[in-house]
Design a protein around this motif. Structure first.
Motif, PDB file in Angstrom:
ATOM      1  N   GLU A   8       0.853  -1.183   0.000  1.00 50.86           N
ATOM      2  CA  GLU A   8       0.000   0.000   0.000  1.00 50.86           C
ATOM      3  C   GLU A   8       0.892   1.236   0.000  1.00 50.86           C
ATOM      4  O   GLU A   8       2.111   1.128   0.126  1.00 50.86           O
ATOM      5  CB  GLU A   8      -0.922   0.000   1.216  1.00 50.86           C
ATOM      6  CG  GLU A   8      -0.175  -0.059   2.546  1.00 50.86           C
ATOM      7  CD  GLU A   8      -1.116  -0.110   3.741  1.00 50.86           C
ATOM      8  OE1 GLU A   8      -1.955   0.816   3.862  1.00 50.86           O
ATOM      9  OE2 GLU A   8      -1.008  -1.055   4.546  1.00 50.86           O
ATOM     10  N   ASN A   9       0.296   2.394  -0.153  1.00 56.64           N
ATOM     11  CA  ASN A   9       1.073   3.629  -0.148  1.00 56.64           C
ATOM     12  C   ASN A   9       1.747   3.830   1.200  1.00 56.64           C
ATOM     13  O   ASN A   9       1.144   3.601   2.256  1.00 56.64           O
ATOM     14  CB  ASN A   9       0.180   4.828  -0.450  1.00 56.64           C
ATOM     15  CG  ASN A   9      -0.322   4.832  -1.874  1.00 56.64           C
ATOM     16  OD1 ASN A   9       0.183   4.105  -2.731  1.00 56.64           O
ATOM     17  ND2 ASN A   9      -1.344   5.637  -2.149  1.00 56.64           N
ATOM     18  N   VAL A  10       3.013   4.256   1.127  1.00 61.73           N
ATOM     19  CA  VAL A  10       3.789   4.477   2.352  1.00 61.73           C
ATOM     20  C   VAL A  10       4.525   5.805   2.245  1.00 61.73           C
ATOM     21  O   VAL A  10       4.677   6.381   1.170  1.00 61.73           O
ATOM     22  CB  VAL A  10       4.802   3.341   2.601  1.00 61.73           C
ATOM     23  CG1 VAL A  10       4.100   2.029   2.879  1.00 61.73           C
ATOM     24  CG2 VAL A  10       5.772   3.224   1.438  1.00 61.73           C
ATOM     25  N   ASN A  38       3.358   3.533  -3.506  1.00 62.72           N
ATOM     26  CA  ASN A  38       3.794   2.198  -3.070  1.00 62.72           C
ATOM     27  C   ASN A  38       4.946   1.632  -3.904  1.00 62.72           C
ATOM     28  O   ASN A  38       5.360   0.496  -3.692  1.00 62.72           O
ATOM     29  CB  ASN A  38       2.626   1.218  -3.079  1.00 62.72           C
ATOM     30  CG  ASN A  38       2.192   0.842  -4.486  1.00 62.72           C
ATOM     31  OD1 ASN A  38       2.195   1.675  -5.385  1.00 62.72           O
ATOM     32  ND2 ASN A  38       1.800  -0.411  -4.671  1.00 62.72           N
ATOM     33  N   ASP A  66       2.390   3.530   6.752  1.00 62.22           N
ATOM     34  CA  ASP A  66       1.330   3.695   5.768  1.00 62.22           C
ATOM     35  C   ASP A  66       0.556   4.977   6.074  1.00 62.22           C
ATOM     36  O   ASP A  66       0.905   5.736   6.985  1.00 62.22           O
ATOM     37  CB  ASP A  66       0.417   2.461   5.727  1.00 62.22           C
ATOM     38  CG  ASP A  66      -0.375   2.236   7.010  1.00 62.22           C
ATOM     39  OD1 ASP A  66      -0.432   3.159   7.872  1.00 62.22           O
ATOM     40  OD2 ASP A  66      -0.967   1.149   7.158  1.00 62.22           O
TER      41      ASP A  66
END
Length: 196
Positions: A8-10, A38, A66
């Motif tokens: 996932e986006n971090v 991500n 995240d």
């Protein structure tokens, strides 16, 4: 470069979060990072030595989170391994001649044993005094090559050698050989006797 993909986006991804695990004498530095969301690209430079390089994420203290602030799970390891090979191929053994005293209708098997599997070996790489080599083949993936030496006709010469030019061969990583290698001496007598 390595492409690192998170689930996932971090945020908080930094070059200090990554380390290089190497084998043998291979070394490198984590140089830069780019990307967002991500997917990130990690560039590794100052590559030296020989062996393998693997990019690892530090097991703790990375600061990668995240969008909700959850820290990344520890223990991530990249699945990609870079092989570093900067060693040029050489001959591991002297050029072998099965019969070093050739007469009419005789041939000799010539064997070239390299330090590692090679490609590109042709008769153009081999200089033969008073003869020719043909039928170059390898039965073990390019590590050992054999050919047949056929002496020239009507020659009597006790001082003959075979010279291999290594710049014509490459190992499986693409490194070219350099220099030359010379065989032991062999004798030729393909002159028939006549009444004097």
């Amino acid at each position: 470069s390595y492409t690192v993909t998170f689930s996932e986006n971090v945020s908080g991804v930094d070059i200090s979060d990554f380390t290089i695990t190497s084998t043998n004498s291979a070394t490198a530095n984590v140089a830069s990072i780019s990307g967002s969301g991500n997917v990130y690209t990690i560039v590794v430079d100052n590559i030296d030595g020989d062996g393998t390089l693997r990019l690892d994420l530090k097991s703790s203290g990375t600061g990668i989170i995240d969008t909700f602030g959850n820290p990344i799970s520890a223990g991530f390891t990249s699945g990609s391994v870079i092989t570093v090979d900067r060693i040029a191929p050489t001959l591991a053994l002297p050029i072998a001649i099965s019969d070093n005293a050739l007469i009419i209708d005789e041939t000799s098997t010539i064997t070239f044993t390299f330090s590692e599997p090679i490609t590109g070996l042709t008769t153009d790489d081999i200089n033969v005094e008073n003869g020719i080599i043909d039928g170059l083949t390898s039965s073990n993936g390019g590590l050992t090559w054999t050919g047949t030496l056929t002496p020239s006709s009507n020659i009597t010469d006790v001082n003959n050698t075979i010279t291999l030019t290594l710049s014509g061969v490459t190992d499986l990583a693409g490194n070219s050989g350099s220099g030359t290698a010379t065989s032991p001496n062999y004798q030729i007598d393909t002159t028939r006797p006549i009444l004097a």
